[in-house]
Design an enzyme around this catalytic site. Structure first.
Site, PDB file in Angstrom:
ATOM      1  N   GLU A   1       0.790  -1.192   0.191  1.00 40.34           N
ATOM      2  CA  GLU A   1       0.038  -0.020  -0.040  1.00 40.34           C
ATOM      3  C   GLU A   1       0.820   1.332  -0.061  1.00 40.34           C
ATOM      4  O   GLU A   1       1.386   1.612   1.212  1.00 40.34           O
ATOM      5  CB  GLU A   1      -0.911   0.056   1.199  1.00 40.34           C
ATOM      6  CG  GLU A   1      -1.732  -1.124   1.215  1.00 40.34           C
ATOM      7  CD  GLU A   1      -3.056  -0.962   0.685  1.00 40.34           C
ATOM      8  OE1 GLU A   1      -3.145   0.219  -0.153  1.00 40.34           O
ATOM      9  OE2 GLU A   1      -3.886  -1.686   0.239  1.00 40.34           O
TER      10      GLU A   1
ATOM     11  N   CYS B   1      -2.139   9.326   2.202  1.00 37.44           N
ATOM     12  CA  CYS B   1      -1.914   8.542   0.950  1.00 37.44           C
ATOM     13  C   CYS B   1      -2.875   9.009  -0.031  1.00 37.44           C
ATOM     14  O   CYS B   1      -2.604   9.287  -1.389  1.00 37.44           O
ATOM     15  CB  CYS B   1      -1.602   7.148   0.925  1.00 37.44           C
ATOM     16  SG  CYS B   1      -3.260   6.445   1.894  1.00 37.44           S
TER      17      CYS B   1
HETATM   18  P1  NAD Z   1       8.378   5.320   4.585  1.00 31.38           P
HETATM   19  O1  NAD Z   1       8.114   4.528   3.341  1.00 31.38           O
HETATM   20  O2  NAD Z   1       9.360   6.131   4.882  1.00 31.38           O
HETATM   21  O3  NAD Z   1       8.261   4.115   5.928  1.00 31.38           O
HETATM   22  C1  NAD Z   1       7.190   3.533   6.052  1.00 31.38           C
HETATM   23  C2  NAD Z   1       7.396   2.187   6.895  1.00 31.38           C
HETATM   24  O4  NAD Z   1       8.284   1.506   6.268  1.00 31.38           O
HETATM   25  C3  NAD Z   1       8.105   2.551   8.102  1.00 31.38           C
HETATM   26  O5  NAD Z   1       7.691   1.717   9.196  1.00 31.38           O
HETATM   27  C4  NAD Z   1       9.571   2.523   7.643  1.00 31.38           C
HETATM   28  O6  NAD Z   1      10.324   2.381   8.938  1.00 31.38           O
HETATM   29  C5  NAD Z   1       9.505   1.223   6.999  1.00 31.38           C
HETATM   30  N1  NAD Z   1      10.511   1.015   5.937  1.00 31.38           N
HETATM   31  C6  NAD Z   1      11.226   1.767   5.403  1.00 31.38           C
HETATM   32  N2  NAD Z   1      12.045   1.232   4.329  1.00 31.38           N
HETATM   33  C7  NAD Z   1      11.969  -0.187   4.660  1.00 31.38           C
HETATM   34  C8  NAD Z   1      12.822  -1.306   4.338  1.00 31.38           C
HETATM   35  N3  NAD Z   1      13.931  -1.287   3.533  1.00 31.38           N
HETATM   36  N4  NAD Z   1      12.506  -2.643   4.955  1.00 31.38           N
HETATM   37  C9  NAD Z   1      11.746  -2.553   6.007  1.00 31.38           C
HETATM   38  N5  NAD Z   1      10.817  -1.627   6.555  1.00 31.38           N
HETATM   39  C10 NAD Z   1      11.135  -0.067   5.712  1.00 31.38           C
HETATM   40  O7  NAD Z   1       6.466   6.158   4.480  1.00 31.38           O
HETATM   41  P2  NAD Z   1       6.427   7.359   5.612  1.00 31.38           P
HETATM   42  O8  NAD Z   1       7.211   8.513   5.488  1.00 31.38           O
HETATM   43  O9  NAD Z   1       6.191   6.728   6.977  1.00 31.38           O
HETATM   44  O10 NAD Z   1       4.684   7.404   5.132  1.00 31.38           O
HETATM   45  C11 NAD Z   1       4.290   8.194   4.062  1.00 31.38           C
HETATM   46  C12 NAD Z   1       4.123   7.322   2.884  1.00 31.38           C
HETATM   47  O11 NAD Z   1       3.307   6.207   3.119  1.00 31.38           O
HETATM   48  C13 NAD Z   1       3.595   8.128   1.653  1.00 31.38           C
HETATM   49  O12 NAD Z   1       4.113   7.854   0.386  1.00 31.38           O
HETATM   50  C14 NAD Z   1       2.268   7.660   1.726  1.00 31.38           C
HETATM   51  O13 NAD Z   1       1.482   7.635   0.445  1.00 31.38           O
HETATM   52  C15 NAD Z   1       2.269   6.189   1.953  1.00 31.38           C
HETATM   53  N6  NAD Z   1       0.957   5.691   2.567  1.00 31.38           N
HETATM   54  C16 NAD Z   1       0.235   5.163   1.695  1.00 31.38           C
HETATM   55  C17 NAD Z   1      -0.981   4.382   2.331  1.00 31.38           C
HETATM   56  C18 NAD Z   1      -1.799   3.577   1.493  1.00 31.38           C
HETATM   57  O14 NAD Z   1      -2.606   2.789   2.111  1.00 31.38           O
HETATM   58  N7  NAD Z   1      -1.601   3.448   0.049  1.00 31.38           N
HETATM   59  C19 NAD Z   1      -1.354   4.814   3.780  1.00 31.38           C
HETATM   60  C20 NAD Z   1      -0.547   5.589   4.334  1.00 31.38           C
HETATM   61  C21 NAD Z   1       0.688   6.107   3.923  1.00 31.38           C
END
Ligand code: NAD
Length: 506
Positions: A260, A294
């Site tokens: 997601e 998002c």
């Molecule tokens: P992010 O990608 O920086 O982090 C999200 C999560 O992934 C965190 O828990 C982070 O620690 C983890 N993570 C990152 N890299 C990783 C890796 N290599 N291995 C394992 N875990 C890893 O995102 P953010 O800044 O927390 O959130 C914002 C983003 O999330 C925006 O792009 C938003 O659109 C998206 N988002 C999408 C949805 C959806 O349902 N489509 C919902 C909420 C947020």
């Protein structure tokens, strides 16, 4: 310490891993800060690789028992979890606001969403149904059934620090899975409080360890979880950058991933739109949650015939929106999550202007404590490089169009495919937008905005948004394994497709 934290049983220093009972963790201390004030709320001692190992081992053991509990009985325990969340709704909702800066009603709305998911999952626990099929062979019966999958890894983004876990966990639990949650390091307290409330219900019901939590660095516990063959499904919510890394790693071990990811959502305001509705929906979609959803509206495509009426009204709304403390009445725009996000906002505005966009309203950070920026409106050609990117901030790019086909093509022209909306009174325009040649997004709305989905439908998006579906409809199927069974109740052994294979014994 803030009284909400005390009421939720959180301390000034907390361990970063938990299954049944807390584990004492040995990693570095990380502060969770209030983005409204910039002050630390509490510190969390991160989990290490070894702590992850303890949590996953307990989850495997717990799964072996949990999967044997009949699904409707699992549903009863999930019902009790929903009731526990109801009792703590106010404090949990306020904690979401304190930790990530959402408006109070949105923080409380997140907890309501988790409660809704629990209710949905209770009903679902009696409906995990497979199909039956007519066999081509005489006196044979064929059907499919759904079994629990195993330990499910749930990685969540900072901006929905409570509800996204519930979208996954409530379904996974009634499906008979154990869950290990790796939350964002930007919102560890909400995760700890949520975990403790729900884990207490499961532990009291005799199922400790079914829920696990690891708060740690991406290259330590994040990688351990993603690479772990004992975890058959990784459900990961976050940026497209994260999804590319996690999706590739899980695919590399032939695991299952549910992604997601980011959105770059557009609203089309057609020539015959109800402009009052459109104005309210665009304002909430673009400024709400400070542009950190998002599903945030990031692009606005307005028909030329109504642009001169609609855009000045929108500009006035932008100029009058109150930016400030998300706990205060009347605030519409709270803070961004941290200083990096403010820098990302400033960079995007500067880049867009350098690429030819014209600033209409906002454009600057707000001086003072906390991470506040002005909601920002820019007139921009729909194909500018900055317009095609998701910047997690309240920036709305506005373009005008003449032909609906052109507007739909623009709306589809970005890499992401999460949410989309059209405002129109025209049956033909709305049907064209919803047709297979219309919006290419996972969510397509008419006369409501791009943001604020209900849990009843499956939630998710196409293209770089990752293709996953969570929450309602049949999203539960991702958390189970399907088995097709053929039963022969006759005296013969006919083979499918008329194959003949006569064996003799001598
Ligand atoms: P992010 O990608 O920086 O982090 C999200 C999560 O992934 C965190 O828990 C982070 O620690 C983890 N993570 C990152 N890299 C990783 C890796 N290599 N291995 C394992 N875990 C890893 O995102 P953010 O800044 O927390 O959130 C914002 C983003 O999330 C925006 O792009 C938003 O659109 C998206 N988002 C999408 C949805 C959806 O349902 N489509 C919902 C909420 C947020």
């Amino acid at each position: 310490m803030h009284p909400v934290l005390s009421r939720l049983g959180l301390a000034a220093e907390l361990p970063g891993a938990a299954s049944h009972g807390d584990l004492s963790t040995t990693g570095p201390l990380v502060a969770s800060t209030n983005p409204t004030t910039g002050e630390a709320l509490a510190q969390v001692r991160l989990a290490s690789r070894e702590d992850y190992e303890t949590v996953v081992t307990r989850a495997q053991e717990a799964f072996a028992r949990w999967r044997l509990v009949p699904a409707p009985k699992r549903g009863e325990i999930v019902r009790a979890m929903g009731d526990a969340l109801r009792r703590h709704k106010d404090d949990l909702g306020d904690l979401v606001t304190l930790e990530v800066g959402k408006l109070r009603s949105e923080g409380h709305g997140e907890v309501q969403e988790a409660i809704d998911m629990a209710d949905f999952a209770v009903g679902l626990s009696r409906q995990l149904a497979g199909q039956t099929f007519h066999s081509e062979r005489p006196q044979h019966r064929m059907y499919e059934q759904w079994h629990p999958l195993g330990v499910v890894g749930v990685i969540t983004a900072f901006n929905f620090p409570h509800a996204v876990w519930a979208w996954n966990a409530m379904l996974a639990l009634v499906c008979g899975d154990a869950v290990i949650w790796k939350p964002s390091l930007k919102a560890p307290l909400t995760a700890l409080a949520t975990h403790r409330i729900c884990d207490a219900v499961l532990t009291e019901a005799g199922h400790p360890g079914v829920l696990g939590l690891v708060i740690g660095a991406d290259d330590e516990v994040g990688r351990a979880l993603v690479d772990d063959r004992r975890v058959p499904l990784i459900s990961a919510t976050g940026s497209c950058r994260m999804g590319r890394a996690v999706g590739a790693a899980v695919a590399g071990r032939l695991g299952r991933s549910l992604l997601e990811l980011g959105g770059n959502n557009a609203v089309i305001v057609h020539s015959d739109a109800d402009l009052e509705l459109a104005l309210r929906a665009v304002a909430f979609g673009a400024m709400g949650t400070s542009g950190q959803r998002c599903t945030t509206t990031r692009r606005l495509l307005v028909h030329e015939d109504v642009a001169d009426t609609f855009l000045p009204r929108l500009e006035r709304v932008y100029r009058s929106a109150k930016v400030g403390d998300p706990l205060a009445d009347g605030t519409l725009v709270g803070p961004l999550i941290d200083e990096d996000a403010v820098r990302g906002f400033e960079h995007a505005v500067a880049q867009a202007r350098a690429q030819g966009a014209e600033l209409v309203a906002g454009g600057s950070r707000v001086d003072g404590p906390g991470h506040f920026v002005q909601p920002t409106l820019l007139r921009a050609a729909p194909d500018l490089p900055m317009v095609r990117e998701e910047t997690f901030a309240p920036i709305l790019y506005v373009s005008t169009y003449r032909d609906l086909g052109e507007a739909i093509a623009w709306q589809n022209s970005v890499d992401q495919g999460l949410s989309s909306a059209i405002f129109t009174e025209s049956f033909r325009a709305s049907q064209r937008f919803l047709s297979h040649a219309g919006s290419d997004c996972g969510i397509a709305n008419v006369n409501i905005g791009t943001s604020g989905a209900e849990i009843g439908g499956a939630f998710g998006g196409e293209k770089d948004t990752g293709g996953g579906r969570e929450a309602g409809s049949d999203a539960w199927k991702a958390y189970m394994r399907r088995q097709t069974c053929t039963l022969n109740w006759g005296d013969d052994l006919p083979l499918a497709q008329g194959v003949v294979f006569d064996v003799g014994e001598g």
